[in-house]
Design an enzyme around this catalytic site. Structure first.
Site, mmCIF file in Angstrom:
data_model
loop_
_atom_site.group_PDB
_atom_site.id
_atom_site.type_symbol
_atom_site.label_atom_id
_atom_site.label_comp_id
_atom_site.label_asym_id
_atom_site.label_seq_id
_atom_site.Cartn_x
_atom_site.Cartn_y
_atom_site.Cartn_z
ATOM 1 N N TYR A 93 1.369 2.444 15.209
ATOM 2 C CA TYR A 93 2.249 2.513 14.737
ATOM 3 C C TYR A 93 4.064 2.189 14.275
ATOM 4 O O TYR A 93 3.982 2.949 13.464
ATOM 5 C CB TYR A 93 1.724 3.291 13.345
ATOM 6 C CG TYR A 93 1.238 4.741 13.979
ATOM 7 C CD1 TYR A 93 2.584 5.125 12.934
ATOM 8 C CD2 TYR A 93 1.267 5.369 14.671
ATOM 9 C CE1 TYR A 93 2.897 6.726 12.952
ATOM 10 C CE2 TYR A 93 1.288 6.823 14.258
ATOM 11 C CZ TYR A 93 1.786 7.465 13.670
ATOM 12 O OH TYR A 93 2.392 8.732 14.316
ATOM 13 N N ASP A 151 0.987 -0.977 -0.406
ATOM 14 C CA ASP A 151 -0.007 0.506 0.321
ATOM 15 C C ASP A 151 1.011 1.411 0.113
ATOM 16 O O ASP A 151 1.380 1.824 0.994
ATOM 17 C CB ASP A 151 -1.101 0.233 0.837
ATOM 18 C CG ASP A 151 -1.972 1.101 1.423
ATOM 19 O OD1 ASP A 151 -2.474 0.896 -0.350
ATOM 20 O OD2 ASP A 151 -2.149 1.392 2.396
ATOM 21 N N GLN A 178 -4.803 2.079 14.912
ATOM 22 C CA GLN A 178 -3.878 2.639 14.113
ATOM 23 C C GLN A 178 -2.715 3.311 14.580
ATOM 24 O O GLN A 178 -1.729 3.188 14.826
ATOM 25 C CB GLN A 178 -4.107 2.901 13.030
ATOM 26 C CG GLN A 178 -3.324 3.243 11.672
ATOM 27 C CD GLN A 178 -3.751 3.966 10.300
ATOM 28 O OE1 GLN A 178 -5.082 4.163 10.300
ATOM 29 N NE2 GLN A 178 -3.021 5.161 9.584
ATOM 30 N N GLU A 193 -9.408 4.450 -2.539
ATOM 31 C CA GLU A 193 -8.152 4.115 -3.208
ATOM 32 C C GLU A 193 -8.245 3.346 -4.284
ATOM 33 O O GLU A 193 -8.970 2.659 -4.736
ATOM 34 C CB GLU A 193 -6.743 3.072 -2.253
ATOM 35 C CG GLU A 193 -6.925 3.732 -1.091
ATOM 36 C CD GLU A 193 -5.505 2.540 0.041
ATOM 37 O OE1 GLU A 193 -4.656 2.474 -0.525
ATOM 38 O OE2 GLU A 193 -5.644 2.527 0.660
ATOM 39 N N ASP A 239 -9.350 0.374 1.343
ATOM 40 C CA ASP A 239 -8.004 -0.329 2.431
ATOM 41 C C ASP A 239 -9.351 0.602 3.494
ATOM 42 O O ASP A 239 -8.773 1.331 4.348
ATOM 43 C CB ASP A 239 -7.359 0.326 2.443
ATOM 44 C CG ASP A 239 -6.221 0.508 3.439
ATOM 45 O OD1 ASP A 239 -6.212 -0.704 3.689
ATOM 46 O OD2 ASP A 239 -5.443 1.221 3.548
ATOM 47 N N ARG A 278 0.536 16.523 13.459
ATOM 48 C CA ARG A 278 2.274 17.018 13.595
ATOM 49 C C ARG A 278 1.904 18.191 13.472
ATOM 50 O O ARG A 278 3.336 18.719 14.054
ATOM 51 C CB ARG A 278 3.294 16.398 12.771
ATOM 52 C CG ARG A 278 3.526 14.731 12.835
ATOM 53 C CD ARG A 278 5.125 14.464 12.215
ATOM 54 N NE ARG A 278 4.910 14.482 10.836
ATOM 55 C CZ ARG A 278 3.470 13.315 10.628
ATOM 56 N NH1 ARG A 278 3.427 12.221 10.534
ATOM 57 N NH2 ARG A 278 3.339 13.419 8.929
ATOM 58 N N HIS A 299 -3.682 13.634 0.215
ATOM 59 C CA HIS A 299 -4.200 12.898 1.981
ATOM 60 C C HIS A 299 -3.004 13.312 3.484
ATOM 61 O O HIS A 299 -3.279 13.692 4.443
ATOM 62 C CB HIS A 299 -4.282 11.621 1.068
ATOM 63 C CG HIS A 299 -4.891 10.618 2.534
ATOM 64 N ND1 HIS A 299 -5.272 10.554 3.183
ATOM 65 C CD2 HIS A 299 -3.696 9.549 3.213
ATOM 66 C CE1 HIS A 299 -5.053 9.306 4.125
ATOM 67 N NE2 HIS A 299 -4.501 8.240 4.127
ATOM 68 N N TYR A 307 1.398 5.591 -0.462
ATOM 69 C CA TYR A 307 0.269 6.471 0.601
ATOM 70 C C TYR A 307 1.138 8.236 -0.486
ATOM 71 O O TYR A 307 1.630 8.139 -0.057
ATOM 72 C CB TYR A 307 1.522 6.966 1.546
ATOM 73 C CG TYR A 307 1.541 8.069 2.757
ATOM 74 C CD1 TYR A 307 0.199 7.285 2.868
ATOM 75 C CD2 TYR A 307 1.695 8.574 2.997
ATOM 76 C CE1 TYR A 307 -0.507 8.620 4.428
ATOM 77 C CE2 TYR A 307 1.344 9.663 3.956
ATOM 78 C CZ TYR A 307 0.739 9.011 5.312
ATOM 79 O OH TYR A 307 -0.295 10.336 5.604
ATOM 80 N N GLU A 344 -10.540 3.960 3.800
ATOM 81 C CA GLU A 344 -9.426 4.868 2.460
ATOM 82 C C GLU A 344 -9.739 4.763 1.164
ATOM 83 O O GLU A 344 -9.593 3.127 0.807
ATOM 84 C CB GLU A 344 -8.214 4.071 2.939
ATOM 85 C CG GLU A 344 -8.124 4.592 4.278
ATOM 86 C CD GLU A 344 -6.486 4.346 4.830
ATOM 87 O OE1 GLU A 344 -5.966 4.216 3.504
ATOM 88 O OE2 GLU A 344 -5.695 5.587 5.526
HETATM 89 CA CA CA Z 1 -3.821 2.610 2.514
#
Ligand code: CA
Length: 427
Positions: A256, A138, A252, A213, A245, A154, A145, A140, A211
């Site tokens: 993660y 997968d 998560q 995709e 997804d 952040r 996004h 990114y 998600e």
């Molecule tokens: Ca994804």
């Protein structure tokens, strides 16, 4: 008929099989899938309009000779055996099918018995996962996004990580939990830490998300130790599908660090049944976004490598009506498929026929084009209002999500159909 067919001639092609107006599956599409039906085990097919075409029946009738595809490939319950023949053979097969299904070609349409055996209304067929997925990656690759998620986690100053504009970031996912469209998804249980001042807790995810995709499926790559260049990449790509997804944000966000997505992702990913070939998508080809800074030489490309594919996600509450919650487009993706495949193999990593490489969540720049509830509701701070008066921060039990995609140019529509899944309560 070759892939270099004149665009005006391609648009003018018509089939003797009925194709409803606005169908995603005109004769110019000819996707590949796996179906089963009363008395027929799962096997390869194509689709035209609302009709499934059984390729095994055509092969038995001797109509697919000269494509160099072994007859066993048409009796297999996945497309892997077929796509192991590689791009030139699959292209010949697709062109043969376009010929057989076009008005004026009598090879098939004049044989009533054969037509009766080969054509099945799609509502009478069960559609399966098109390939046995060997490996699943997968990416990114949506800048919007990655920026949105970065701002939420952040702050705006550090939204994009320093590597993001230099390489297509990705992770290795879980192939075993990729499921066919229509398969229900059970809300995952897991460990979370909703209050950072308190110890972690165990329970059903409360932040279940989608998600939006796409994914591409590969032909056989190269042996371990060899790389696929950006110039070679499209010859190793069989086609594209829609991909959801499903993501548990609370699981998560706790798990993660430092190794990336794990149990917040691998409880289920849904794939659409029809693999739309790059040849079918050719009329939709456009340039992707400008890339600044210029990528390293191994990631540079010549020509246009994106596609104008409109995408949408809809949420349907249990026994409720449909709410379109997102409208976006594949063309927004910053990193292209050739760049993703070249990067994936630049260290010598081998890819195999039937590997799946997903795009990452596809978001555009406007708030209604964000491809996840995380972004659409801005981490739950701006709930979506649905037509039935209820609100959503994340998915409720009983919610169904449908993702659709199609492109249109000069009156020609090429589409994917849909990928669908319903959320079941945690077990
Ligand atoms: Ca994804």
């Amino acid at each position: 008929m070759s892939s270099a067919i004149d665009p005006a001639k391609l648009r003018a092609l018509k089939s003797w099989v009925d194709v409803p107006a606005g169908s995603d599956f005109p004769i110019q599409n000819i996707p590949f899938g796996i179906f089963s039906a009363n008395g027929r085990a799962p096997r390869p097919c194509t689709r035209i309009g609302d009709t499934v075409v059984d390729l095994h029946v055509l092969c038995e009738a001797g109509l697919l000779t000269g494509t160099d595809i072994a007859s066993e490939a048409f009796q297999s319950e996945t497309l892997n055996a077929l796509i192991k023949h590689g791009k030139p053979a699959v292209r010949r097969l697709r062109e043969r099918l376009m010929d057989l299904l076009s008005t004026g070609n009598t090879g098939m349409q004049d044989q009533a018995g054969l037509v009766g055996r080969a054509l099945i209304p799609v509502q009478d067929a069960t559609l399966h996962l098109p390939v046995e997925v060997g490996d699943y990656t997968d990416f990114y690759s949506s800048r919007e996004h990655a920026t949105n998620v970065g701002i939420m986690f952040r702050g705006p100053e550090n939204a994009l990580m320093p590597n993001w504009l230099h390489l297509p970031v990705g992770y290795h996912g879980r192939a075993s939990s990729i499921v066919a469209s229509g398969t229900a998804i059970r809300r995952p249980m897991g460990q979370m830490r909703p209050d950072p001042q308190q110890p972690p807790v165990f329970g059903p995810s409360k932040q279940l998300d989608i998600e939006l995709e796409t994914a591409f499926i590969t032909f056989e790559g190269k042996p371990l130790g060899e790389r696929i260049t950006t110039a070679e990449a499209e010859d190793r790509i069989f086609g594209m599908v829609l991909f959801n997804d499903w993501s548990a944000r609370d699981i998560q966000s706790w798990e993660y660090v430092p190794l990336g997505p794990f149990l917040g992702k691998n409880f289920g990913s849904s794939m659409s049944p029809w693999v739309v070939t790059l040849e079918a998508l050719e009329p939709l080809r456009i340039a992707g976004p400008a890339q600044d800074p210029e990528p390293l030489p191994y990631l540079r490309t010549q020509g246009m490598h994106s596609f104008d594919i409109a995408l949408e996600a809809a949420l349907i509450p249990d026994n409720g009506t449909e709410n379109v919650i997102c409208r976006t487009n594949f063309k927004h993706l910053y990193w292209t498929m050739p760049q993703q495949l070249a990067h994936h193999t630049v260290n010598g990593c081998n890819v195999r026929a039937g590997d799946v490489m997903a795009s990452g969540t596809i978001s555009g720049s406007s708030p209604d084009s964000f491809g996840s509830l995380l972004e659409l509701t801005w981490r739950g701070t701006k709930p979506l209002k649905l037509a039935d008066g209820t609100e959503r921060k994340f998915l409720h039990d009983g919610d169904t999500v449908v993702i659709r995609g199609h492109g249109q140019r000069d009156g020609l529509r090429i589409g994917f159909g849909e990928v669908r899944g319903k959320i079941l309560p945690a077990g």
